[in-house]
Design a protein around this motif. Structure first.
Motif, PDB file in Angstrom:
ATOM      1  N   GLY A  87      72.485  19.142 159.895  1.00  8.84           N
ATOM      2  CA  GLY A  87      72.949  18.746 161.214  1.00  8.84           C
ATOM      3  C   GLY A  87      72.154  17.616 161.835  1.00  8.84           C
ATOM      4  N   SER A  88      70.817  17.693 161.739  1.00  9.68           N
ATOM      5  CA  SER A  88      69.983  16.699 162.414  1.00  9.68           C
ATOM      6  C   SER A  88      68.964  16.052 161.484  1.00  9.68           C
ATOM      7  N   ARG A  89      69.149  16.165 160.186  1.00  9.24           N
ATOM      8  CA  ARG A  89      68.201  15.538 159.256  1.00  9.24           C
ATOM      9  C   ARG A  89      68.898  15.170 157.955  1.00  9.24           C
ATOM     10  N   ALA A  90      68.208  14.347 157.161  1.00  5.70           N
ATOM     11  CA  ALA A  90      68.768  13.873 155.889  1.00  5.70           C
ATOM     12  C   ALA A  90      67.665  13.824 154.842  1.00  5.70           C
ATOM     13  N   GLU A  91      68.082  13.809 153.582  1.00  8.25           N
ATOM     14  CA  GLU A  91      67.131  13.710 152.477  1.00  8.25           C
ATOM     15  C   GLU A  91      67.818  13.066 151.286  1.00  8.25           C
ATOM     16  N   ILE A  92      67.048  12.317 150.501  1.00  7.43           N
ATOM     17  CA  ILE A  92      67.529  11.733 149.252  1.00  7.43           C
ATOM     18  C   ILE A  92      66.651  12.256 148.128  1.00  7.43           C
ATOM     19  N   ALA A  93      67.284  12.764 147.059  1.00  7.71           N
ATOM     20  CA  ALA A  93      66.536  13.365 145.952  1.00  7.71           C
ATOM     21  C   ALA A  93      67.255  13.068 144.639  1.00  7.71           C
ATOM     22  N   PRO A  94      66.564  13.170 143.501  1.00  7.43           N
ATOM     23  CA  PRO A  94      67.217  12.995 142.203  1.00  7.43           C
ATOM     24  C   PRO A  94      68.321  14.026 141.994  1.00  7.43           C
ATOM     25  N   LEU A  95      69.397  13.607 141.333  1.00  7.95           N
ATOM     26  CA  LEU A  95      70.508  14.501 141.036  1.00  7.95           C
ATOM     27  C   LEU A  95      70.237  15.258 139.746  1.00  7.95           C
ATOM     28  N   THR A  96      70.143  16.564 139.856  1.00  6.60           N
ATOM     29  CA  THR A  96      70.070  17.465 138.702  1.00  6.60           C
ATOM     30  C   THR A  96      70.944  18.675 139.013  1.00  6.60           C
ATOM     31  N   TRP A  97      71.212  19.467 137.991  1.00  5.27           N
ATOM     32  CA  TRP A  97      71.998  20.684 138.213  1.00  5.27           C
ATOM     33  C   TRP A  97      71.283  21.581 139.220  1.00  5.27           C
ATOM     34  N   GLU A  98      69.980  21.727 139.032  1.00  8.04           N
ATOM     35  CA  GLU A  98      69.210  22.600 139.919  1.00  8.04           C
ATOM     36  C   GLU A  98      69.221  22.076 141.351  1.00  8.04           C
ATOM     37  N   ALA A  99      69.005  20.768 141.506  1.00  5.50           N
ATOM     38  CA  ALA A  99      68.973  20.209 142.851  1.00  5.50           C
ATOM     39  C   ALA A  99      70.322  20.353 143.543  1.00  5.50           C
ATOM     40  N   LEU A 100      71.393  20.173 142.795  1.00  6.79           N
ATOM     41  CA  LEU A 100      72.738  20.241 143.364  1.00  6.79           C
ATOM     42  C   LEU A 100      73.069  21.653 143.833  1.00  6.79           C
ATOM     43  N   HIS A 101      72.743  22.648 143.001  1.00  7.08           N
ATOM     44  CA  HIS A 101      73.152  24.022 143.307  1.00  7.08           C
ATOM     45  C   HIS A 101      72.163  24.766 144.184  1.00  7.08           C
TER      46      HIS A 101
END
Length: 472
Positions: free
Chosen positions: A164-178
């Motif tokens: 709602g009030s924040r954002a983040e950018i991270a590498p795409l992996t199965w674990e990160a996605l789920h």
């Protein structure tokens, strides 16, 4: 004779000490909007900046403050084929209907939202319509698509996650996605992925920034340009303060439409878009259109004040109930200034008055606020005036030019810069006084005390550093 010697040393050492103290008080430079960018559109929580290049295409950057109520929606076209179970991360990979940006804008605006801008988003197969997305998309807590590009750009895929009030950018992996708790996720690529990095073509990049330094990124920055290189797009976002960046679809997909109209046009229809929403206007809201911008006066002068305030809310300001009230330093004006006519939403009220003469030099601030029957608005009208001592009257024009330069460059903390300028003038004055004192007294001092004039500056510095070393 000893009294004369002691007085000279006191004056000399005091002056040098003041120089050290004043220099130590200087503040670090403030962050500002990158050179060449100008604000062309704004609303509550959102701003749009433009940089124009002679003979080239402009760059655009949206600054979206999630912590101020602005929002971002990952929109998509109608799902034509659900692609059940065909997702590369264990979910679905549907095909989406492609739309032009005007259709997307009209649909978003018809939903009653306060739409600020709409731009393109996800990579997709340009050969198909309907078309699948290349990478994952999550919307409102539902994983809409896994995408098909799991084998593309290994180790160069990223996810933009929105709460709602924040954002983040991270590498795409199965674990990160789920494992992500973010209700909205859009995937893209690192800035160095091979999408024709040296080509001047359409670019859409997104960055995130922790603007208030609390450890959480609450600001989203969106870059669009019809002709840019990957490194250039990423650098612009970093110049705006981005800590991390992600590359979205570009080329013919890059397009931008805002409340002011179409800014980057393309004939390509897209299946997925980014809709930026401003904070809806409350019933009572005010926007300052004109106010004094750090005028420079000299002791004894008064100021002719003109304040223009737009009714940015949904309720008409009536003469019987609404007024401008003073919260800090009325400067001789009445504590309340009434309206002279009713002000409907979208129109503006003008208030004028003359201050009392300013008798003390420095920066003087005042605060005013619209009020309805004793209920104050959230938006305050704050402005300041710079008052110079009579002895600095000749430097008034110099300071006015400095303030105009800082304002044109859209620098922040201009008042702090004025204080630093005045500190520098004080340093210069002290130096001139010391030089005059030394010039007038060094011969007398040498005759009375029998000390060479060359020893005076060295002795003074010795005493200052001796004093500084004794400090804890």
């Amino acid at each position: 004779m000893l009294k004369k010697c002691g007085l000279f040393w006191i004056l000399l050492c005091l002056g040098i000490t003041l120089l050290f103290t004043t220099s130590a008080a200087a503040s670090p430079p403030s962050q500002s909007i990158p050179a060449g960018f100008s604000l062309i559109l704004s609303d509550t929580g959102v701003s749009l900046y433009e940089k124009i290049y002679p003979g080239g295409n402009p760059d655009y950057v949206q600054v979206v403050r999630l912590d101020q109520g602005a929002g971002i929606v990952f929109n998509h076209g109608e799902i034509i084929n659900p692609g059940t179970g065909k997702g590369v991360y264990g979910g679905n990979s549907p095909s989406f209907d492609r739309q032009n940006l005007q259709e997307i804008w009209d649909q978003a605006a018809s939903a009653g939202s306060s739409v600020f801008c709409v731009t393109n988003g996800q990579f997709f197969s340009t050969d198909n319509n309907p078309t699948p997305l290349a990478f994952p998309l999550k919307k409102d807590g539902v994983m809409v698509s896994d995408g098909y590009g799991i084998s593309e750009y290994p180790d160069q895929k990223l996810i933009l996650q929105l709460w709602g009030s924040r954002a983040e950018i991270a590498p795409l992996t199965w674990e990160a996605l789920h494992s992500s708790t973010a209700p909205d996720i859009l995937a893209g690529l690192t800035e160095d992925a091979d999408k024709g990095p040296a080509n001047d073509t359409g670019r859409t990049f997104v960055g995130i920034d922790d603007s208030n330094g609390d450890g959480t990124a609450e600001t989203v920055l969106i870059f669009n340009s019809k002709t840019a290189r990957q490194t250039g797009a990423a650098q612009v976002l970093r110049d705006f303060g981005a800590d991390r960046v992600i590359m979205l679809d570009g080329g013919g997909s890059t397009q931008l439409r805002c409340r002011s109209g179409s800014l980057i046009e393309s004939s390509r229809e897209i299946p997925q878009s980014i809709v930026v929403l401003s904070q809806p206007a409350p019933p009572l809201s005010a926007e300052v259109l004109e106010q004094p911008r750090l005028p420079v006066l000299v002791e004894g002068e008064s100021l002719e004040v003109r304040v223009e305030i737009r009714n940015a809310g949904q309720e008409t300001w009536t003469t019987g109930s609404f007024r401008l009230i003073n919260l800090k330093n009325a400067w001789g004006a009445p504590a309340e200034l009434p309206l002279t006519a009713d002000i409907p939403p979208g129109e503006a009220a003008v208030f004028t008055w003359t201050t009392e003469p300013f008798t003390a030099w420095g920066i003087h601030s005042t605060r005013w606020m619209m009020s309805k029957a004793g209920q104050s608005f959230d938006e305050a009208v704050d402005f300041s005036v710079v008052v110079l001592p009579e002895k600095m009257a000749e430097q008034k024009r110099e300071l006015e030019e400095k303030i105009k330069e800082w304002t044109d460059q859209q620098m922040e903390n201009i008042e702090q810069r004025v204080r630093e300028w005045m500190q520098q003038q004080a340093q210069n004055l002290i130096q001139r006084i010391l030089q005059w004192i030394q010039g007038q007294l060094e011969n007398i001092f040498g005759q009375i005390c029998g000390v060479s004039s060359m020893a005076l500056p060295a002795a003074g510095v010795f005493l200052v550093f001796r004093r500084r070393r004794r400090q804890p």
